[in-house]
Design a protein around this motif. Structure first.
Motif, PDB file in Angstrom:
ATOM      1  N   ASN A  54      -3.991  75.508  40.905  1.00 22.32           N
ATOM      2  CA  ASN A  54      -5.277  75.336  41.222  1.00 22.32           C
ATOM      3  C   ASN A  54      -6.060  76.392  42.184  1.00 22.32           C
ATOM      4  O   ASN A  54      -5.464  76.637  43.129  1.00 22.32           O
ATOM      5  CB  ASN A  54      -5.474  74.149  42.139  1.00 22.32           C
ATOM      6  CG  ASN A  54      -6.759  73.431  41.911  1.00 22.32           C
ATOM      7  OD1 ASN A  54      -7.612  73.753  41.254  1.00 22.32           O
ATOM      8  ND2 ASN A  54      -6.847  72.373  42.935  1.00 22.32           N
ATOM      9  N   LYS A  56      -9.343  77.991  43.912  1.00 23.59           N
ATOM     10  CA  LYS A  56     -10.584  77.485  44.620  1.00 23.59           C
ATOM     11  C   LYS A  56     -11.558  78.380  45.134  1.00 23.59           C
ATOM     12  O   LYS A  56     -11.045  79.420  45.413  1.00 23.59           O
ATOM     13  CB  LYS A  56     -10.148  76.307  45.575  1.00 23.59           C
ATOM     14  CG  LYS A  56      -9.359  75.238  45.020  1.00 23.59           C
ATOM     15  CD  LYS A  56      -8.924  74.205  46.278  1.00 23.59           C
ATOM     16  CE  LYS A  56      -8.152  73.141  45.742  1.00 23.59           C
ATOM     17  NZ  LYS A  56      -8.105  71.987  46.778  1.00 23.59           N
ATOM     18  N   THR A  91     -15.227  73.708  38.286  1.00 24.64           N
ATOM     19  CA  THR A  91     -15.558  72.358  38.505  1.00 24.64           C
ATOM     20  C   THR A  91     -15.947  72.020  39.946  1.00 24.64           C
ATOM     21  O   THR A  91     -15.290  72.483  40.713  1.00 24.64           O
ATOM     22  CB  THR A  91     -14.381  71.298  38.172  1.00 24.64           C
ATOM     23  OG1 THR A  91     -14.201  71.613  36.559  1.00 24.64           O
ATOM     24  CG2 THR A  91     -15.027  69.738  38.159  1.00 24.64           C
ATOM     25  N   HIS A  92     -16.891  71.056  40.253  1.00 28.28           N
ATOM     26  CA  HIS A  92     -17.367  70.970  41.570  1.00 28.28           C
ATOM     27  C   HIS A  92     -16.461  69.928  42.410  1.00 28.28           C
ATOM     28  O   HIS A  92     -16.038  68.893  41.534  1.00 28.28           O
ATOM     29  CB  HIS A  92     -18.947  70.720  41.921  1.00 28.28           C
ATOM     30  CG  HIS A  92     -19.302  70.298  43.040  1.00 28.28           C
ATOM     31  ND1 HIS A  92     -19.967  69.113  43.482  1.00 28.28           N
ATOM     32  CD2 HIS A  92     -19.140  70.912  44.432  1.00 28.28           C
ATOM     33  CE1 HIS A  92     -20.283  69.248  44.707  1.00 28.28           C
ATOM     34  NE2 HIS A  92     -19.576  70.289  45.340  1.00 28.28           N
ATOM     35  N   GLU A  93     -15.881  70.102  43.164  1.00 26.59           N
ATOM     36  CA  GLU A  93     -14.850  68.809  43.990  1.00 26.59           C
ATOM     37  C   GLU A  93     -15.676  68.461  45.029  1.00 26.59           C
ATOM     38  O   GLU A  93     -16.384  67.331  44.608  1.00 26.59           O
ATOM     39  CB  GLU A  93     -13.532  69.641  44.364  1.00 26.59           C
ATOM     40  CG  GLU A  93     -12.644  70.289  43.462  1.00 26.59           C
ATOM     41  CD  GLU A  93     -11.200  70.650  43.855  1.00 26.59           C
ATOM     42  OE1 GLU A  93     -11.082  70.400  44.930  1.00 26.59           O
ATOM     43  OE2 GLU A  93     -10.491  71.252  43.245  1.00 26.59           O
ATOM     44  N   LYS A  94     -15.734  68.794  46.101  1.00 30.37           N
ATOM     45  CA  LYS A  94     -16.522  68.120  47.168  1.00 30.37           C
ATOM     46  C   LYS A  94     -16.653  69.258  48.448  1.00 30.37           C
ATOM     47  O   LYS A  94     -15.930  70.267  48.327  1.00 30.37           O
ATOM     48  CB  LYS A  94     -16.027  66.874  47.641  1.00 30.37           C
ATOM     49  CG  LYS A  94     -14.614  66.964  48.335  1.00 30.37           C
ATOM     50  CD  LYS A  94     -14.102  65.694  48.865  1.00 30.37           C
ATOM     51  CE  LYS A  94     -12.594  65.992  49.442  1.00 30.37           C
ATOM     52  NZ  LYS A  94     -12.171  64.629  50.034  1.00 30.37           N
ATOM     53  N   TYR A  98     -15.008  74.533  44.565  1.00 29.18           N
ATOM     54  CA  TYR A  98     -15.364  74.508  43.233  1.00 29.18           C
ATOM     55  C   TYR A  98     -13.971  75.145  42.724  1.00 29.18           C
ATOM     56  O   TYR A  98     -13.383  75.967  43.445  1.00 29.18           O
ATOM     57  CB  TYR A  98     -16.609  75.238  42.866  1.00 29.18           C
ATOM     58  CG  TYR A  98     -17.656  74.814  43.158  1.00 29.18           C
ATOM     59  CD1 TYR A  98     -18.629  74.187  42.310  1.00 29.18           C
ATOM     60  CD2 TYR A  98     -18.354  75.204  44.448  1.00 29.18           C
ATOM     61  CE1 TYR A  98     -20.091  73.796  42.749  1.00 29.18           C
ATOM     62  CE2 TYR A  98     -19.427  74.789  45.055  1.00 29.18           C
ATOM     63  CZ  TYR A  98     -20.200  74.233  44.105  1.00 29.18           C
ATOM     64  OH  TYR A  98     -21.394  73.659  44.389  1.00 29.18           O
ATOM     65  N   SER A  99     -13.316  74.548  41.794  1.00 31.81           N
ATOM     66  CA  SER A  99     -12.103  74.838  41.355  1.00 31.81           C
ATOM     67  C   SER A  99     -11.806  75.046  39.784  1.00 31.81           C
ATOM     68  O   SER A  99     -12.567  74.498  38.996  1.00 31.81           O
ATOM     69  CB  SER A  99     -10.952  73.920  41.806  1.00 31.81           C
ATOM     70  OG  SER A  99     -11.181  72.676  41.569  1.00 31.81           O
TER      71      SER A  99
END
Length: 160
Positions: A54, A56, A91-94, A98-99
């Motif tokens: 992953n 980030k 992809t936006h996480e929080k 973004y990862s």
């Protein structure tokens, strides 16, 4: 004479009001310019071949998380293989994070460069990292290449 004084007074009043408006507009845009978007790439401590990792990036502006980035992509390539780089949409996480998830097929030296477009700015930080174990020869090659690129920078490389 009275009309002339009234006209001058009105003209002066309009001038003062428009100057106030111009000042507030320009100071807002100056403060926005000084608030650069900052990008921090975070990678796992150890990345192994054939295991999903992953990658980030944390995006902030003036210490606040950026939740509304227009576009964030990770460009990944193996050393000496930039022409074969892969672009992966994040992809936006929080909390401004973004990862992407990526599996590296082989050990070696890699680079990741994030392409972050947010709030009318484009930021492209780059980071080098290792996948798996590399040989002492490869490590020496890295050190030699870094030393050469440092010397090029000192001997009059181009400036932006």
């Amino acid at each position: 004479m009275k009309k002339l004084i009234t006209a001058l007074g009105i003209g002066l009043l309009i001038g003062v009001l428009s100057a106030c408006t111009d000042n507030s507009t320009s100071s807002e845009s100056e403060s926005e310019i000084s608030q650069l978007v900052e990008v921090d790439i975070t990678l796992p401590e150890k990345i192994s071949p054939n295991e999903e990792s992953n990658l980030k990036v944390k995006v902030t502006q003036a210490g606040e998380s950026v939740e509304d980035a227009d576009d964030i992509q990770f460009e990944v390539w193996k050393m000496n293989g930039k022409e074969e780089s892969e672009m992966i949409k994040a992809t936006h996480e929080k909390d401004g994070v973004y990862s992407i998830r990526k599996t590296f097929k082989e050990a070696g030296i890699y680079y990741v460069q994030t392409h972050v477009t947010a709030r009318d700015m484009h930021v492209m930080p780059k980071k080098q990292f290792l996948v798996g174990n590399i040989s002492k020869e490869e490590m020496e090659k890295i050190k030699q290449m870094e030393a050469e690129s440092d010397q090029e920078g000192e001997s009059g490389g181009h400036h932006h």
